[in-house]
Design a protein around this motif. Structure first.
Motif, short mmCIF file in Angstrom:
data_model
loop_
_atom_site.label_atom_id
_atom_site.label_comp_id
_atom_site.label_asym_id
_atom_site.label_seq_id
_atom_site.Cartn_x
_atom_site.Cartn_y
_atom_site.Cartn_z
N VAL A 218 0.84 -1.19 0.00
CA VAL A 218 0.00 0.00 0.00
C VAL A 218 0.87 1.25 0.00
O VAL A 218 2.02 1.22 0.49
CB VAL A 218 -0.94 -0.01 1.24
CG1 VAL A 218 -0.14 0.03 2.53
CG2 VAL A 218 -1.94 1.12 1.18
N GLU A 219 0.36 2.34 -0.58
CA GLU A 219 1.06 3.62 -0.54
C GLU A 219 1.08 4.13 0.90
O GLU A 219 0.05 4.14 1.58
CB GLU A 219 0.36 4.64 -1.43
CG GLU A 219 0.30 4.26 -2.91
CD GLU A 219 1.65 4.39 -3.58
OE1 GLU A 219 2.46 5.21 -3.11
OE2 GLU A 219 1.90 3.66 -4.57
N LEU A 220 2.25 4.54 1.37
CA LEU A 220 2.40 4.91 2.78
C LEU A 220 1.64 6.18 3.14
O LEU A 220 0.95 6.21 4.16
CB LEU A 220 3.88 5.07 3.14
CG LEU A 220 4.16 5.55 4.57
CD1 LEU A 220 3.56 4.60 5.60
CD2 LEU A 220 5.65 5.71 4.81
N THR B 272 -8.68 -4.57 -1.32
CA THR B 272 -9.07 -3.37 -0.59
C THR B 272 -8.68 -3.51 0.88
O THR B 272 -8.88 -4.57 1.48
CB THR B 272 -10.58 -3.11 -0.69
OG1 THR B 272 -10.94 -2.97 -2.06
CG2 THR B 272 -10.98 -1.85 0.07
N LEU B 273 -8.12 -2.44 1.44
CA LEU B 273 -7.82 -2.39 2.87
C LEU B 273 -8.80 -1.43 3.52
O LEU B 273 -8.82 -0.24 3.22
CB LEU B 273 -6.38 -1.90 3.10
CG LEU B 273 -5.99 -1.60 4.56
CD1 LEU B 273 -6.08 -2.85 5.42
CD2 LEU B 273 -4.59 -1.01 4.63
N VAL B 274 -9.61 -1.96 4.42
CA VAL B 274 -10.58 -1.15 5.18
C VAL B 274 -10.04 -0.95 6.59
O VAL B 274 -9.61 -1.90 7.24
CB VAL B 274 -11.95 -1.84 5.23
CG1 VAL B 274 -12.91 -1.05 6.13
CG2 VAL B 274 -12.54 -1.96 3.83
N ILE B 275 -10.04 0.30 7.05
CA ILE B 275 -9.59 0.63 8.40
C ILE B 275 -10.79 1.19 9.16
O ILE B 275 -11.44 2.14 8.72
CB ILE B 275 -8.46 1.67 8.37
CG1 ILE B 275 -7.27 1.12 7.58
CG2 ILE B 275 -8.04 2.04 9.79
CD1 ILE B 275 -6.18 2.14 7.33
N GLU B 276 -11.09 0.59 10.32
CA GLU B 276 -12.23 1.00 11.11
C GLU B 276 -11.83 1.25 12.56
O GLU B 276 -10.92 0.61 13.08
CB GLU B 276 -13.33 -0.06 11.07
CG GLU B 276 -13.92 -0.29 9.68
CD GLU B 276 -14.97 -1.37 9.67
OE1 GLU B 276 -15.77 -1.40 8.73
OE2 GLU B 276 -14.98 -2.20 10.61
N GLU C 113 -12.46 3.83 6.64
CA GLU C 113 -11.54 4.29 5.61
C GLU C 113 -11.25 3.13 4.66
O GLU C 113 -11.14 1.98 5.09
CB GLU C 113 -10.22 4.76 6.23
CG GLU C 113 -10.34 5.89 7.24
CD GLU C 113 -10.40 7.25 6.57
OE1 GLU C 113 -10.22 7.33 5.33
OE2 GLU C 113 -10.65 8.25 7.28
N GLU C 114 -11.09 3.43 3.36
CA GLU C 114 -10.77 2.39 2.39
C GLU C 114 -9.58 2.81 1.54
O GLU C 114 -9.47 3.97 1.14
CB GLU C 114 -11.97 2.12 1.46
CG GLU C 114 -13.12 1.43 2.15
CD GLU C 114 -14.18 0.95 1.17
OE1 GLU C 114 -13.89 0.97 -0.06
OE2 GLU C 114 -15.27 0.55 1.61
N LEU C 115 -8.71 1.84 1.26
CA LEU C 115 -7.54 2.07 0.42
C LEU C 115 -7.40 0.92 -0.58
O LEU C 115 -7.63 -0.24 -0.24
CB LEU C 115 -6.26 2.13 1.26
CG LEU C 115 -5.99 3.40 2.07
CD1 LEU C 115 -4.79 3.17 2.98
CD2 LEU C 115 -5.74 4.58 1.15
N TYR C 116 -6.99 1.27 -1.80
CA TYR C 116 -6.66 0.23 -2.78
C TYR C 116 -5.30 -0.37 -2.40
O TYR C 116 -4.37 0.35 -2.00
CB TYR C 116 -6.59 0.81 -4.18
CG TYR C 116 -5.95 -0.13 -5.18
CD1 TYR C 116 -6.64 -1.23 -5.68
CD2 TYR C 116 -4.63 0.08 -5.58
CE1 TYR C 116 -6.04 -2.10 -6.57
CE2 TYR C 116 -4.02 -0.80 -6.47
CZ TYR C 116 -4.73 -1.89 -6.96
OH TYR C 116 -4.12 -2.75 -7.84
N ILE D 87 4.73 0.55 1.53
CA ILE D 87 5.10 -0.42 2.55
C ILE D 87 4.33 -1.71 2.32
O ILE D 87 3.32 -1.75 1.61
CB ILE D 87 4.83 0.10 3.98
CG1 ILE D 87 3.32 0.35 4.20
CG2 ILE D 87 5.65 1.35 4.26
CD1 ILE D 87 2.99 0.66 5.65
N GLU D 88 4.83 -2.75 2.96
CA GLU D 88 4.23 -4.08 2.82
C GLU D 88 3.85 -4.60 4.20
O GLU D 88 4.63 -4.53 5.14
CB GLU D 88 5.22 -5.03 2.15
CG GLU D 88 4.63 -6.39 1.82
CD GLU D 88 5.61 -7.28 1.08
OE1 GLU D 88 5.15 -8.10 0.26
OE2 GLU D 88 6.83 -7.15 1.32
N LEU D 89 2.61 -5.08 4.31
CA LEU D 89 2.13 -5.73 5.53
C LEU D 89 2.03 -7.23 5.25
O LEU D 89 1.38 -7.64 4.28
CB LEU D 89 0.76 -5.19 5.95
CG LEU D 89 0.68 -3.75 6.44
CD1 LEU D 89 0.67 -2.77 5.27
CD2 LEU D 89 -0.59 -3.55 7.29
#
Length: 370
Positions: free
Chosen positions: A258-260, A290-294, A304-307, A336-338
């Protein structure tokens, strides 16, 4: 003792040396600054017996001598002086006289012999490391040092030099920060656990100039660091550091790139709600790229949502908001990579293409990740 020196340079040197002044001590001498003359220099020393800082500066020496001046008051007086130069003298009754322009102050001091002697080093192993490299390692790891822990080794930073690689590790039981670098001169194998307070002070004294080196001398439970005009003596933490290699996973079921900067902004907004709640949780939901942050609190919630570039299985996982905020604050990269295995297994976070800097964060068990 009597000397004249630049007020500004004295202020700068006092800012360096007083980092080691003792705040709580039964020895009044450790609340002071040892002031000594040495040829064309004055030498200033402060110590809390765990860390000792010695720094030098040029001065016009008119009368040699040595004495202890009250540290806090002396620093405050010098910082407020009106002129470019200051003349400092000490009489036979250990009274320091400080003169600058029309300003005159007197401070009752102490006999220099009451100040502890500098630590003695025997059988020294010595190595020179670039200051900017060491400074970068400290800045990227020190936040993960445990402030309090029954295991004293975790209240320090682990410095390891082996096979031309220099590593610094901090671990507080819930997260880990690791920074590695190569140094062609690092041919010896050395390791030390540097106390957390000392590591922070060292980082503030190191230069970011490429041609500046720090000479580290190891001797038993002591470490001596020589900079250009400053020396640092440290009593190291005894014991064996945790084998951090064993807690770093080798394989992962889920990888997300994901973009930092967008991630940093999302976490920053979500943190407003997470910190307001009782659980301090950020929930990450990874599915279909998709990365969702809650985050949830009594006054509201955020989504929040991120590609992302996703490899492997979908996953829901939760973290303490402070740990994730620290990760995105200290990493300096575009992407960065998770890397994860399950909602209860450690997550590894690192800059894309840089395996020598990584964070390990333990997730929080919660029904929200099921």
């Amino acid at each position: 003792m009597r000397f004249t020196c630049s007020t500004q340079q004295l202020i700068e040197r006092l800012q360096i040396v007083t980092k080691a002044i003792s705040a709580r001590t039964t020895n009044p001498a450790l609340e002071g600054i040892l002031v000594e003359t040495e040829r064309d220099n004055i030498v200033l020393t402060c110590s809390d017996e765990r860390i000792t800082i010695v720094t030098r500066m040029q001065a016009e020496i008119k009368e040699a001598g040595r004495g202890i001046v009250p540290g806090k008051m002396f620093s405050e007086i010098v910082r407020r002086l009106p002129e470019d130069s200051v003349t400092i003298s000490m009489n036979e009754r250990m009274v320091f006289n400080i003169r600058s322009g029309s300003s005159k102050s007197n401070l009752s001091g102490m006999d220099a012999d009451l100040f502890p002697q500098l630590p003695q080093l025997d059988d020294v192993n010595e190595i020179a490391l670039p200051q900017d490299m060491l400074r970068d390692m400290i800045q990227k790891t020190e936040f993960a040092i445990a402030t309090e822990d029954a295991r004293e080794v975790l209240t320090g930073s682990f410095l390891e030099i082996k096979n031309g690689t220099v590593s610094m590790v901090a671990l507080d039981g819930y997260r880990l920060a690791l920074k590695r670098d190569t140094c062609g001169d690092a041919v010896k194998e050395l390791s030390a656990i540097i106390p957390g307070r000392a590591i922070g002070d060292i980082g503030k004294l190191l230069s970011d100039k490429e041609d500046a080196f720090a000479v580290l001398s190891f001797s038993g439970n002591k470490l001596h660091i020589r900079l250009e005009d400053t020396e640092i003596f440290i009593i190291l933490i005894s014991g064996e550091y945790i084998d951090y290699h064993r807690i770093l996973p080798a394989e992962f079921a889920t990888r997300v790139t994901v973009e930092l900067e967008p991630l940093r902004r999302c976490i920053d907004r979500a943190a407003l709600f997470a910190r307001d709640g009782n659980n301090n949780l950020l929930v990450l939901r990874i599915h279909d790229g998709t990365l969702v942050i809650e985050a949830h609190s009594q006054i509201g919630d955020v989504h929040e949502e991120l590609y992302t570039e996703q490899e492997g299985a979908d996953l829901n996982i939760a973290f303490n908001v402070r740990y994730m905020t620290d990760v995105v604050r200290y990493i300096d990269a575009e992407r960065i990579e998770l890397k994860m295995n399950s909602p209860i297994a450690p997550c590894i976070i690192s800059p894309v293409g840089d395996p020598d800097y990584l964070h390990l964060v333990l997730p929080v068990r919660t029904g929200a990740t099921n």
